[in-house]
Structure formats: structure tokens, C-alpha cells
Design a protein around this motif. Structure first.
Motif, short mmCIF file in Angstrom:
data_model
loop_
_atom_site.label_atom_id
_atom_site.label_comp_id
_atom_site.label_asym_id
_atom_site.label_seq_id
_atom_site.Cartn_x
_atom_site.Cartn_y
_atom_site.Cartn_z
N GLU A 275 0.82 -1.22 0.00
CA GLU A 275 0.00 0.00 0.00
C GLU A 275 0.86 1.27 0.00
O GLU A 275 0.64 2.18 0.79
CB GLU A 275 -0.94 0.01 1.21
CG GLU A 275 -2.07 -0.99 1.13
CD GLU A 275 -3.20 -0.56 0.20
OE1 GLU A 275 -3.32 0.64 -0.06
OE2 GLU A 275 -3.93 -1.44 -0.27
N ARG A 277 2.32 4.87 -1.37
CA ARG A 277 1.68 6.01 -2.04
C ARG A 277 1.87 5.93 -3.54
O ARG A 277 0.97 6.26 -4.32
CB ARG A 277 2.29 7.32 -1.49
CG ARG A 277 1.78 8.57 -2.20
CD ARG A 277 2.50 9.81 -1.70
NE ARG A 277 2.26 10.95 -2.57
CZ ARG A 277 2.91 12.10 -2.47
NH1 ARG A 277 3.83 12.25 -1.53
NH2 ARG A 277 2.64 13.10 -3.29
N ALA A 278 3.04 5.51 -3.97
CA ALA A 278 3.32 5.30 -5.40
C ALA A 278 4.24 4.10 -5.53
O ALA A 278 5.07 3.84 -4.65
CB ALA A 278 3.95 6.54 -6.03
N PHE A 301 -6.69 -0.99 -10.12
CA PHE A 301 -5.60 -0.09 -9.77
C PHE A 301 -5.57 1.10 -10.74
O PHE A 301 -5.87 0.95 -11.92
CB PHE A 301 -4.25 -0.81 -9.84
CG PHE A 301 -4.04 -1.85 -8.79
CD1 PHE A 301 -3.53 -1.50 -7.54
CD2 PHE A 301 -4.35 -3.17 -9.03
CE1 PHE A 301 -3.34 -2.47 -6.56
CE2 PHE A 301 -4.16 -4.14 -8.06
CZ PHE A 301 -3.66 -3.79 -6.82
N SER A 302 -5.19 2.26 -10.23
CA SER A 302 -4.95 3.41 -11.10
C SER A 302 -3.51 3.31 -11.59
O SER A 302 -2.58 3.70 -10.89
CB SER A 302 -5.19 4.72 -10.33
OG SER A 302 -4.44 4.73 -9.13
N LEU A 322 1.12 10.51 -11.79
CA LEU A 322 1.75 9.90 -10.63
C LEU A 322 2.13 10.95 -9.60
O LEU A 322 1.99 10.73 -8.39
CB LEU A 322 3.00 9.12 -11.06
CG LEU A 322 2.72 7.84 -11.86
CD1 LEU A 322 3.97 7.41 -12.62
CD2 LEU A 322 2.27 6.71 -10.93
N GLY A 325 -1.03 12.27 -7.77
CA GLY A 325 -1.82 11.28 -7.05
C GLY A 325 -2.97 10.68 -7.81
O GLY A 325 -3.69 9.82 -7.27
N ARG A 326 -3.21 11.08 -9.06
CA ARG A 326 -4.30 10.48 -9.84
C ARG A 326 -3.99 9.04 -10.23
O ARG A 326 -4.89 8.26 -10.50
CB ARG A 326 -4.58 11.32 -11.08
CG ARG A 326 -5.27 12.64 -10.78
CD ARG A 326 -5.54 13.44 -12.03
NE ARG A 326 -4.30 13.95 -12.61
CZ ARG A 326 -3.81 13.59 -13.78
NH1 ARG A 326 -4.44 12.68 -14.51
NH2 ARG A 326 -2.68 14.11 -14.23
N ALA A 327 -2.72 8.69 -10.30
CA ALA A 327 -2.30 7.31 -10.55
C ALA A 327 -1.38 6.88 -9.41
O ALA A 327 -0.65 7.70 -8.84
CB ALA A 327 -1.58 7.19 -11.89
N ARG A 328 -1.42 5.60 -9.10
CA ARG A 328 -0.61 5.08 -8.00
C ARG A 328 0.47 4.14 -8.46
O ARG A 328 1.49 3.98 -7.81
CB ARG A 328 -1.53 4.36 -7.01
CG ARG A 328 -0.80 3.76 -5.83
CD ARG A 328 -1.69 2.87 -4.98
NE ARG A 328 -0.87 1.90 -4.27
CZ ARG A 328 -1.23 0.67 -3.98
NH1 ARG A 328 -2.41 0.24 -4.35
NH2 ARG A 328 -0.42 -0.14 -3.34
N VAL A 329 0.29 3.51 -9.62
CA VAL A 329 1.21 2.48 -10.09
C VAL A 329 1.73 2.86 -11.47
O VAL A 329 0.95 3.26 -12.34
CB VAL A 329 0.54 1.10 -10.14
CG1 VAL A 329 1.55 0.04 -10.57
CG2 VAL A 329 -0.09 0.74 -8.81
N CYS A 330 3.04 2.72 -11.66
CA CYS A 330 3.66 2.92 -12.97
C CYS A 330 4.29 1.61 -13.40
O CYS A 330 5.10 1.02 -12.68
CB CYS A 330 4.73 4.01 -12.89
SG CYS A 330 5.66 4.23 -14.43
#
Length: 578
Positions: A275, A277-278, A301-302, A322, A325-330
Motif C-alpha cells: 500500500e 503512495r506510489a 488499480f490506477s 503519478l 496522485g491520480r495514478a498510483r502504479v507505474c
């Protein structure tokens, strides 16, 4: 040109206590000491405005008074604060005792970086650092409009930051005048050589004044870097920041034993367990990035993707998602992720093992930056166990080995996280309390608590049932079993109350049956899925153990019952080959 503010990654953040005295003026003329050592007053002002006080080791090393004006060859890992280190190191050379840089004209400093993302990141850092000195910082990178960059250069600049190919192009077109350069910086020089930029670098350095100051920064110092330094630096002082050959002290390494076909499921569970943040998930090919990003998005997931096939606008949009905070995973390839710095990046997952130890360190170095803690997870199937151990040994890291995060552990974590969630910890408003009274009058507290738990789970990706292959580490891999699978022998058939309508799939059912029933994969026979139920067989000797264990573990909504004899199963359709 002033870029957007960036997370200062270079002087470790330190909230100034009201009991501490302000930075003291030193006896170095126009220099003010920010903790130590002295830096020009305008840059000290920029550092103080951002609340930074204590220099990182690489910053303290390059600012030693004895190194003033000298060429430097510095080996330091990513995340060590090197951008501000060379920004401060070249300040005396650029300002030459003045309070500001004066009108912009031909550039005084040139910074070369291997990738667009790193160059734009450096541009943002140097912009805020040199703002009090009146600097105009211009970026020139591939993927952006070269005509607009030409206009920026024509309007004048103090510092130019760019990628090798684009800078060479501007030099050849005479858009970039190198005649006034006082300092040249090569950032992450080893990566530039790995990416094939040697010829471009030699062209650029050959076009600059011989009297320039050259600062070369590299995570590693292979023979190619040493040769470059010998050819283009003058009596350079070599600086090796202590610990650059070991695993980053702020990164916790974990190695998960996995089955190859469950890689995606383990990625899901790892993201759910930590969990962060990114997070960034590394794959080795563009196709793998595309596929995994789609899988994660489908599971809730975003997630955004970074690969070489994306245009610069798409890459910038993904990184911005990223950062805000609009996306969490790259999900990214190694090349696409080089040089990116994301705030709050607490987790790196190696969905596919890197090719060598240096890549492992570069990948992992995306987290654990500027004093923050991070986690680097390697997913290791049995066939890659020896490769993984060799990689980590060469990188100087000792991981904690375990099986993948089980679904039950994640469900337990969810219960704990719900108790700490803002929905329970924030002080309710009068409107909230009024609604609570209405609900309590119509529903029991237990019903309301269950509804809250259900709503909380609904916003989270569901954990997956995964398997621990259980292979040993640090010992030779066991010989692969030859020949066909041994016969099942006497078996007991069971019925499970899920079927096709519940999206039942053998790939997910098998690890769940093994884990909840306390059996091995070899003790599970045929699995036949029907519309509303699933029938499967367990080797006779393990049937009693399976039935006893299954009823004691996991959620009660999954139920099994033993069937008398062998059920009448329809034949599988015959498929003609050829």
C-alpha cells in the motif's frame, strides 16, 4: 525559463526549530553557510526557503574548499542528492563572486543527461536553486519542439539542460553557442554510454572551450567512463561516496518465490500488501508493460505505463498523474524509467528480473531516496532462482526470502487499515451524526458495521489466491523430475460451490485448494468446472486432511463436500489435431 516546482531531493528536509539560530554569515565574502560548507548567498537563500539544512554525503564532498574550481569525477548512486550537488559545486564558477548572473546571453553552463525525464527533472531542480541568482534555465530534449527551443536559446540562457542527441543537433545548427561555457556537467554518464551516446558526448565536449570546468557524475565507473574522463578532464579529483557499491541502506529487499503463471497475481497482492503512495513495476519488454498495465487497470488499480513507444506528451501526462496522485502504479521498462524521480515512491517490483546487477540497483534506486525508506521486491520463479541469487550477490544486497503475500494476510491487513481509515478517525459533522441516528433507528449496529466493511472492500482491488513453490535458496536447484506425472491412485471427489457464473478458473482454483486444504499440487487431480459448481478429486491419502483443513481456513462462503464414488462427468469434446 522557470519550470514548475519540484520536490527538493537533495538537501535532506529539516524543519527549523524556533530555538535554533538562523544561518550564520561566514567570512567568505558573498557566501553564507547553510549548516556546512559555505555556498553563494543566492543559493543559500533558495535552500533556506525550502527548509533544507544538512547536506548529503555527495554534496558535502563536492563542496570541500580544496576542490573549488577543479574538475570532478564523482561516483554516487541515484537518489544521493547529486543534482543539487553539482548545482552548488558549479555556482562559484558561474557567479564569479557576483550576487546575480546578469543578463542572459550565451550559456555559462551545460548539463547533459541521458533521458528526457531526467533532463526535465534537472531543469526543475536548477530552476528553483538558481532563481534568487536571476538564472534563466532552458531545456533541450528529444520529443519536444526544436523550433521553440531554438527561440529560447536565441533569447539567451545561463544554464542549458538537455539530452545528448538534441544538444548535438542544436550545436550543428548553430542554435547553441558554446563559446562562453564555464562549466559542463555529465549526469549519469554510465547510462549515457550504455545507451550509445559516446559519439554525441565526444562531439559536444569537443565543441566546448578547453578552459571549461567539467563535472562528471556516474553511479558506476566502468572503463568507458574512466577513459572519457582522461580524454576530456584536466587532473580531475575522483570522489567515491561511501557505500556506492553496496545496496542502498534505505531500501529493504524482498525476494518472493512464485510460479511463473502467477506473476500477475503476485504483483496484485504485493501492491495490496505494501500500500505505498506510489509504486513502479518493472518489465523487460514493451509488450509486457502494455499487458501488465491492462491487467492492473482491469483489477481496479490506477495504473499508467511508461515505455519507449509513447510520445513525449503521453510520458509527461503519465508522470504528472503519478506526481499529483491520480495514478498510483507505474508499469515501465528500464529505459523508459531511467532518471525519473517520483515523490512518495515507496515500492519497486521487479516483475521480470533485470539482466545485471547494475540495472537492479538503478531500478531499486527509484525508491529509498533522500532519507525515505523504500521496498524493492523481486519475483523469482524456480527456474530463475540461481540467476536472482547471483544478481543480488553482485549488487551487495541480502534479501528476505518468502512466499508471495497470501490473500488471507491481505484481508487481515485490510481489517487493520479500516480501523485507521479517515472514514472512522475523522471527527463526524453534525450532519453525519444526524444521519447516523436515522440509520441506527432502522438497522442494527452489526448491520451497519457490515455495510461499512463491505463499502471499504469494494473500493479495493481483491487479493488473489497464490502459491508458494517452496524451493530452497542458497543450495543447488533440485533436478527436474523426468517422465509423466505419477498416477493419482485411489481418490475422493469433492464439490465446490462456485462455477463458471462465478468466474471460476483452474488457474486460480488450484492454488486456493492447495493452500486451504493443506495439500500439494500433485495431490490434486482433475478439476471440472460447471455453471454453478466445480468438481475435483483429491488423492485418497490426502482427502481426509483436505476436508478437515479446508473447513477451518479462509472465508465461510466457499464450501466443499465430499461426493460418494466417482461422479458422472461429461466427456471433454474431442479436438482433432492438424
Amino acid at each position: 525559463m522557470v519550470g514548475p516546482p519540484m520536490r527538493p531531493g537533495l538537501f535532506r528536509a529539516c524543519a527549523r526549530s524556533p530555538h535554533l539560530p538562523p544561518p550564520r554569515a561566514s567570512s567568505f565574502g558573498n557566501f553564507v553557510s547553510v549548516s556546512f560548507p559555505p555556498v553563494p548567498a543566492p543559493l543559500a537563500q533558495a535552500l533556506e526557503a525550502r527548509g533544507y539544512a544538512d547536506p548529503t554525503p555527495v554534496q558535502a564532498a563536492v563542496l570541500e574548499p580544496a576542490l573549488a574550481g577543479r574538475d570532478l569525477l564523482v561516483s554516487a548512486q541515484t537518489g544521493s542528492g547529486k543534482t543539487v550537488a553539482y548545482g552548488l559545486a558549479m555556482a562559484e564558477t558561474l557567479l564569479d563572486g557576483a550576487e546575480s548572473l546578469g543578463p542572459a546571453g550565451a550559456p555559462l553552463a551545460l548539463v547533459i543527461a541521458p533521458t528526457r525525464e531526467l533532463a526535465l527533472q534537472v531543469h526543475r531542480e536548477l530552476t528553483w536553486l538558481y532563481a534568487p541568482a536571476g538564472a534563466r534555465v532552458v531545456s533541450c530534449v528529444g520529443g519536444m519542439d526544436p523550433r521553440r527551443e531554438s527561440r529560447w536559446l536565441a533569447e539567451g540562457a545561463h544554464i542549458v539542460v538537455g539530452t545528448p542527441g538534441r544538444l548535438r543537433d542544436h550545436l550543428e545548427r548553430r542554435n547553441l553557442d558554446p563559446g562562453a561555457l564555464r562549466a559542463v556537467v555529465l549526469d549519469e554518464a554510465d547510462e549515457m554510454l550504455d545507451l550509445g551516446f559516446r559519439e554525441d558526448l565526444e562531439f559536444i565536449l569537443g565543441a566546448t572551450p578547453a578552459a571549461r570546468r567539467t563535472l562528471l557524475f556516474s553511479a558506476t565507473l566502468p572503463k568507458g567512463i574512466v577513459a572519457l574522463a582522461e580524454n576530456y578532464q584536466q587532473e580531475a579529483q575522483r570522489i567515491a561516496v561511501a557505500g556506492e557499491t553496496r545496496g542502498h541502506a534505505d531500501i529493504e529487499y524482498r525476494a518472493f518465490r512464485i510460479l511463473p503463471r502467477e506473476t500477475e497475481l503476485v504483483v496484485v497482492n504485493t501492491l495490496r500488501q505494501v500500500e505505498a503512495r506510489a509504486a513502479i513495476v518493472f518489465c523487460n519488454t514493451r509488450n509486457a508493460v502494455r499487458h501488465l498495465q491492462a491487467v492492473l487497470t482491469e483489477r481496479g488499480f490506477s495504473a499508467v505505463a511508461l515505455s519507449g513507444e509513447l510520445g513525449q506528451h503521453e510520458r509527461n501526462a503519465a508522470l504528472q498523474a503519478l506526481r499529483d496522485g491520480r495514478a498510483r502504479v507505474c508499469v515501465a521498462t528500464d529505459v523508459a524509467a531511467r532518471g525519473i524521480d517520483l515523490p512518495g515512491l515507496g515500492l519497486v517490483i521487479h516483475a521480470e528480473l533485470p539482466h545485471d546487477a547494475e540495472v537492479l540497483q538503478h531500478r531499486s534506486g527509484r525508491t529509498g531516496r533522500a532519507g525515505a525508506k523504500g521496498i524493492s521486491v523481486l519475483l523469482v520463479p524456480p527456474s530463475r532462482r540461481r540467476k536472482a541469487e547471483e544478481l543480488m550477490a553482485r549488487a551487495g544486497v541480502v534479501p528476505v526470502w518468502s512466499g508471495p503475500p497470501p490473500a488471507d494476510e491481505i484481508r487481515t491487513l485490510d481489517q487493520e487499515r479500516l480501523l485507521e481509515d479517515a472514514i472512522l478517525t475523522e471527527e463526524p459533522s453534525e450532519e453525519d451524526r444526524a444521519m447516523a441516528q436515522v440509520l441506527l433507528a432502522r438497522r442494527t449496529p452489526e448491520d451497519l458495521a457490515a455495510a461499512l466493511a463491505r463499502a471499504y472492500r469494494a473500493r479495493l482491488p481483491a487479493p488473489e489466491e497464490v502459491t508458494d513453490p517452496g524451493f530452497q535458496t542458497g543450495k543447488p536447484a533440485p533436478a527436474r523430475r523426468e517422465g509423466p506425472r505419477p498416477p493419482m491412485g485411489p481418490s475422493v471427489w469433492f464439490r465446490l460451490n462456485v462455477g463458471r457464473r462465478d468466474n471460476a478458473d483452474p488457474r486460480r482454483l488450484l492454488p486456493m485448494l492447495c493452500r486451504r486444504g493443506g495439500v500439494t499440487r500433485d495431490e490434486v487431480g482433475a478439476i471440472r468446472i460447471f455453471e454453478r459448481e466445480t468438481k475435483f478429486e483429491i488423492r485418497g491419502g490426502a482427502a481426509e486432511r483436505f476436508a478437515h483443513s479446508f473447513g477451518r481456513t479462509g472465508p465461510a462462503d466457499l464450501q466443499v463436500e465430499a461426493l460418494p464414488g466417482v461422479p458422472d462427468l461429461p466427456r471433454k469434446p474431442f479436438r482433432k489435431r492438424g
